[in-house]
Design a protein around this motif. Structure first.
Motif, PDB file in Angstrom:
ATOM      1  N   ILE A  29       0.796  -1.194  -0.056  1.00 26.59           N
ATOM      2  CA  ILE A  29       0.115   0.000  -0.064  1.00 26.59           C
ATOM      3  C   ILE A  29       0.950   1.286  -0.064  1.00 26.59           C
ATOM      4  O   ILE A  29       1.257   1.859   0.938  1.00 26.59           O
ATOM      5  CB  ILE A  29      -0.999  -0.164   1.271  1.00 26.59           C
ATOM      6  CG1 ILE A  29      -1.747  -1.457   1.442  1.00 26.59           C
ATOM      7  CG2 ILE A  29      -1.901   1.207   1.119  1.00 26.59           C
ATOM      8  CD1 ILE A  29      -2.652  -1.536   2.486  1.00 26.59           C
TER       9      ILE A  29
ATOM     10  N   PRO B 281       1.533   4.671  -2.246  1.00 31.02           N
ATOM     11  CA  PRO B 281       0.789   5.509  -3.152  1.00 31.02           C
ATOM     12  C   PRO B 281       1.709   5.832  -4.344  1.00 31.02           C
ATOM     13  O   PRO B 281       2.970   5.884  -4.264  1.00 31.02           O
ATOM     14  CB  PRO B 281       0.505   6.923  -2.570  1.00 31.02           C
ATOM     15  CG  PRO B 281       0.221   6.317  -0.813  1.00 31.02           C
ATOM     16  CD  PRO B 281       1.160   5.307  -0.898  1.00 31.02           C
ATOM     17  N   LYS B 282       1.120   6.088  -5.370  1.00 35.08           N
ATOM     18  CA  LYS B 282       1.857   6.259  -6.789  1.00 35.08           C
ATOM     19  C   LYS B 282       3.009   7.207  -6.469  1.00 35.08           C
ATOM     20  O   LYS B 282       4.013   7.222  -6.995  1.00 35.08           O
ATOM     21  CB  LYS B 282       0.913   6.498  -7.967  1.00 35.08           C
ATOM     22  CG  LYS B 282       1.465   6.686  -9.382  1.00 35.08           C
ATOM     23  CD  LYS B 282       0.639   6.903 -10.559  1.00 35.08           C
ATOM     24  CE  LYS B 282       1.042   7.027 -11.643  1.00 35.08           C
ATOM     25  NZ  LYS B 282       0.028   7.355 -12.918  1.00 35.08           N
TER      26      LYS B 282
ATOM     27  N   ILE C 263      -4.892   4.357   0.344  1.00 37.04           N
ATOM     28  CA  ILE C 263      -5.402   3.598  -0.843  1.00 37.04           C
ATOM     29  C   ILE C 263      -5.956   4.312  -1.696  1.00 37.04           C
ATOM     30  O   ILE C 263      -6.993   4.980  -1.931  1.00 37.04           O
ATOM     31  CB  ILE C 263      -6.220   2.255  -0.078  1.00 37.04           C
ATOM     32  CG1 ILE C 263      -5.468   1.738   0.711  1.00 37.04           C
ATOM     33  CG2 ILE C 263      -6.515   1.307  -1.139  1.00 37.04           C
ATOM     34  CD1 ILE C 263      -6.474   0.485   1.457  1.00 37.04           C
ATOM     35  N   GLU C 264      -5.163   4.138  -3.088  1.00 38.91           N
ATOM     36  CA  GLU C 264      -5.876   4.618  -4.278  1.00 38.91           C
ATOM     37  C   GLU C 264      -6.766   3.660  -5.124  1.00 38.91           C
ATOM     38  O   GLU C 264      -6.263   2.422  -4.970  1.00 38.91           O
ATOM     39  CB  GLU C 264      -4.717   5.208  -5.144  1.00 38.91           C
ATOM     40  CG  GLU C 264      -3.826   6.188  -4.404  1.00 38.91           C
ATOM     41  CD  GLU C 264      -2.335   6.508  -4.959  1.00 38.91           C
ATOM     42  OE1 GLU C 264      -1.820   7.734  -5.002  1.00 38.91           O
ATOM     43  OE2 GLU C 264      -1.692   5.476  -5.529  1.00 38.91           O
TER      44      GLU C 264
ATOM     45  N   THR D 279      -4.582   0.930  -6.350  1.00 44.34           N
ATOM     46  CA  THR D 279      -3.491   0.014  -5.454  1.00 44.34           C
ATOM     47  C   THR D 279      -3.661  -1.262  -5.596  1.00 44.34           C
ATOM     48  O   THR D 279      -4.982  -1.771  -5.572  1.00 44.34           O
ATOM     49  CB  THR D 279      -3.842   0.641  -3.882  1.00 44.34           C
ATOM     50  OG1 THR D 279      -3.519   1.977  -3.666  1.00 44.34           O
ATOM     51  CG2 THR D 279      -3.041  -0.112  -3.171  1.00 44.34           C
TER      52      THR D 279
END
Length: 756
Positions: A77, A79-80, A127-128, A131
């Motif tokens: 988890i 993020p980008k 959490i995108e 993800t």
């Protein structure tokens, strides 16, 4: 009888992890060196527990920053925006915790919130929509095998799937239900890998179970663990709860195929009742949390043994455990050379609690423990009276009336008067209070405490720093100034040292977040103010400028919540005593010409019960009036500020407004200003300064970034009520980043003013 420790302090007995981490951040050491520091500390901590005879020792409770962040990384988890920095795994981890600003990019840190009802702050996983949650790391298994190589069998500790899902922040269109299946698979894979590594026990921490649970929450928990437990073979699963009782799901838990269930008998008000009413299966182990993991007073052996005896009479297989991780207490009393043996005889820090567990284990196995020396010694300690009572304090408290909790005139009238008398511009700029505590500031304080310099030399140095701070604030154009707090160490410790009824330690550090450690005072007895505390410094600072100088105080609720409280009187009584002491200081500041007084309540939410049904009666009904008691005696033209940070305040906004402050500053930037909607929804009357940038990160916000934040705020807050400020004090920051950030803050306020 066996013993268990849920978790152990990780900073080291003398904050070794903190200092190594800070050196790494400054590029003074390489990654290999900080990783070695961690390995050395884990070895010490495991051996310490083994030598104390602990049967269930934890691993993976060690973290370089935060255990929730570790769990997020374990399951991918990330993020980008952090992955796109293309940093090493360690530096990506720290970028999530602290933010990053450098050649690879510019990103803010993840949000940080209080860990349930403690002063520990956790990193909120994000959490995108894109993800992919899956088992991506090896930390639990690496640390398990590391301990095994030392000849120590441990139980890996992992934040449970339910708590992880409940505490994550979902930034896209997907919700918790969209990720449940992926999380189940990830935890199944984790359990399978435990089986492969022949791990006997694994501990899933599920503190979220002690909060109110809806029918949907219970169904979610079942869905998760019915699936996860279905792949269990040889490994044993301990479901560990803490910080309260599990009344909403207890009857279900005892029917599920967990091998052990950890229950909190200290903060769990209904734990005894639940076990008595519903029983406990004979084929499971009850890990009984009877050793207080959040306070430093010695265990009352008689009470603990009585509970253990009742459990044994019912045929329940019991393991004596801590009530929560020992992360929340200092490491050891061994370094305390200034407290008398009398005082120390009442205290047990983490290492001493291991000794207590060992003694209780021996007593529980004794044929007649009441004849044992250790039992008699403990009983005598609790039978003796402590010198902690003040007749004067109790008499004064008895004379407080309902009128003393109400300030006149009403806030709307005061605000009109204050705008006229204070003459501040639109969107007034200020800071929360403290400025960077540089090496020379700390050296000056240390030299004075050690008797190497005189009081006159100590004060002269601080006055020089204050003068420099005031001059610089004037130069960049801040509207309401502060004196920088160079005379203060920790915001609570400083006031505790000036109040009667407190004790202080030398090395009793507790991790607050990341590298931030505090030394909570100990409330030994009744609390009172002996003489003015801050007046001299505030008056001196005001004499240096024609601008308004804020007086800076810590509120009674925060002083109580950030201290180790007494266990012989109620929290309500303790807070009320402190409130009267702070009231005296408020009135003295006003009498000496200080027009704005900030009474910080950073920890207001900390002891808010985890169940909403208990909020009013067990906390807010006395905590909010206690704050009002501190300032109800000031004149209408005196402006009262308060400050709160790193907790979820959206659901107690009406109570915060009821504090009747004139201005409140919030932490808001890390959570993307989510609190603004709640302020608008509840028609918040208090003037407000949501922090425009995160001071817990070293990155510097641009003028454009702050302007954008203020424009968002103006969609939710009336312009006549909006203040411009950082989200917390600046003591942990370096001077260059502080100066650049505040210059940008002032420039942004000017841009907003020019827009009308």
């Amino acid at each position: 009888m066996q013993t268990s420790v849920i978790g152990f302090p990780r900073i080291g007995t003398l904050r070794e992890l903190k200092f190594a981490s800070e050196k790494y951040f400054k590029k003074e050491i390489k990654a290999e060196e900080i990783l070695q520091t961690g390995k050395d500390l884990r070895k010490i901590h495991w051996n310490t527990q083994k030598e104390a005879g602990i049967d269930f020792i934890s691993c993976n409770d060690f973290s370089y920053y935060d255990m929730m962040l570790d769990t997020a990384v374990l399951f991918g988890i990330v993020p980008k925006r952090y992955r796109e920095l293309n940093l090493s795994d360690l530096d990506t981890y720290y970028a999530m915790a602290r933010g990053y600003q450098g050649a690879s990019g510019d990103v803010k840190a993840l949000a940080m919130k209080k860990w349930f009802n403690t002063n520990y702050h956790y990193i909120v996983p994000e959490i995108e929509d894109e993800t992919q949650i899956r088992l991506s790391g090896n930390k639990p298994f690496e640390e398990y095998n590391e301990a095994k190589a030392l000849g120590i069998e441990t139980k890996p500790v992992v934040i449970g799937a339910y708590t992880l899902l409940k505490l994550c922040r979902y930034t896209g269109e997907k919700t918790i239900n969209d990720y449940t299946d992926a999380v189940i698979t990830a935890y199944q894979d984790l359990l399978k890998k435990c089986e492969e590594n022949k791990i006997a026990w694994i501990q899933f921490d599920e503190p979220a179970l002690v909060q109110d649970m809806s029918v949907e929450d219970i169904a979610l928990f079942h869905k998760i663990y019915d699936a996860v437990l279905s792949v269990k073979k040889e490994s044993h699963i301990l479901l560990q709860t803490y910080f309260g009782d599990v009344r909403d799901i207890y009857a279900d838990l005892i029917k599920m195929p967990f091998d052990g269930i950890g229950l909190d008998f200290i903060e769990g008000k209904e734990t005894d009742f639940l076990v008595e009413t519903y029983g406990f299966p004979t084929d499971k182990w009850l890990f009984a949390g009877l050793m207080n993991g959040k306070n430093i007073w010695k265990n009352h052996y008689e009470k603990t043994l009585q509970v253990l005896g009742k459990l044994q009479e019912k045929g329940i297989k019991s393991v004596l455990s801590t009530s929560c991780s020992l992360l929340h207490v200092p490491y050891t009393t061994k370094h305390e050379t200034k407290l008398s043996a009398k005082y120390l005889s009442y205290f047990a820090f983490a290492e001493e609690k291991l000794g207590e567990l060992a003694e209780l284990k021996e007593l529980a196995e004794s044929a007649n423990y009441q004849l044992e020396t250790t039992y008699q010694k403990n009983k005598k300690l609790f039978a003796e009276g402590r010198d902690c009572f003040s007749e004067q304090v109790h008499k004064r408290l008895s004379l407080v009336t309902k009128k003393d909790y109400t300030r006149e005139p009403k806030r709307s009238e005061r605000q009109k008067l204050q705008k006229k008398e204070l003459g501040l511009p639109e969107f007034p700029t200020t800071t929360i209070g403290s400025f960077p505590q540089t090496k020379d500031v700390k050296a000056n304080r240390s030299a004075y405490r050690q008797g190497k310099i005189s009081e006159e030399e100590y004060k002269a140095f601080n006055k020089k720093k204050i003068a420099e701070c005031v001059r610089w604030q004037e130069e960049i154009g801040l509207d309401v100034l502060v004196h920088g707090e160079y005379e203060r160490n920790d915001m609570v410790e400083y006031f505790g040292e000036a109040l009667g009824g407190f004790l202080f330690t030398e090395k009793a550090w507790v991790q607050s977040y990341g590298t931030r450690c505090v030394k909570p005072p100990i409330i030994w007895g009744d609390v009172y103010r002996e003489k003015p505390i801050t007046v001299e410094w505030s008056v001196y600072a005001q004499s240096l400028t024609k601008k308004i100088m804020k007086g800076m105080l810590t509120g009674p609720v925060t002083i109580l919540n950030w201290s180790f409280p007494r266990e012989d009187i109620s929290i309500k009584e303790s807070i009320s005593q402190i409130a009267l002491a702070i009231r005296d200081e408020v009135l003295d500041l006003e009498k000496n010409g200080i027009k704005i007084i900030q009474i910080d309540e950073a920890a207001l939410r900390e002891k808010l019960p985890l169940r909403k049904s208990d909020w009013q009666k067990e906390y807010l009904d006395f905590a909010i009036p206690a704050f009002r008691l501190t300032h109800s005696g000031v004149k209408a033209g005196t402006q009262i500020h308060t400050h709160m940070c790193y907790s979820e305040f959206t659901d107690i906004i009406p109570a915060i407004d009821d504090m009747d402050a004139d201005v409140i500053t919030f932490e808001a930037s890390r959570s993307d200003f989510q609190i603004l909607d709640a302020l608008k929804e509840h028609h918040f009357e208090t003037e407000v300064g949501p922090g425009v940038y995160d001071i817990h990160s070293p990155r510097v916000p641009s003028v454009a970034e702050i302007v954008a934040a203020l424009r968002v705020m103006l969609t939710k807050i009336d312009k006549e009520k909006l203040w411009v400020n950082p989200d917390c004090g600046l003591k942990t920051r370096d001077i260059p980043e502080t100066e650049e950030s505040l210059k940008n803050l002032v420039a942004a306020a000017r841009v907003i003013r020019s827009e009308g």
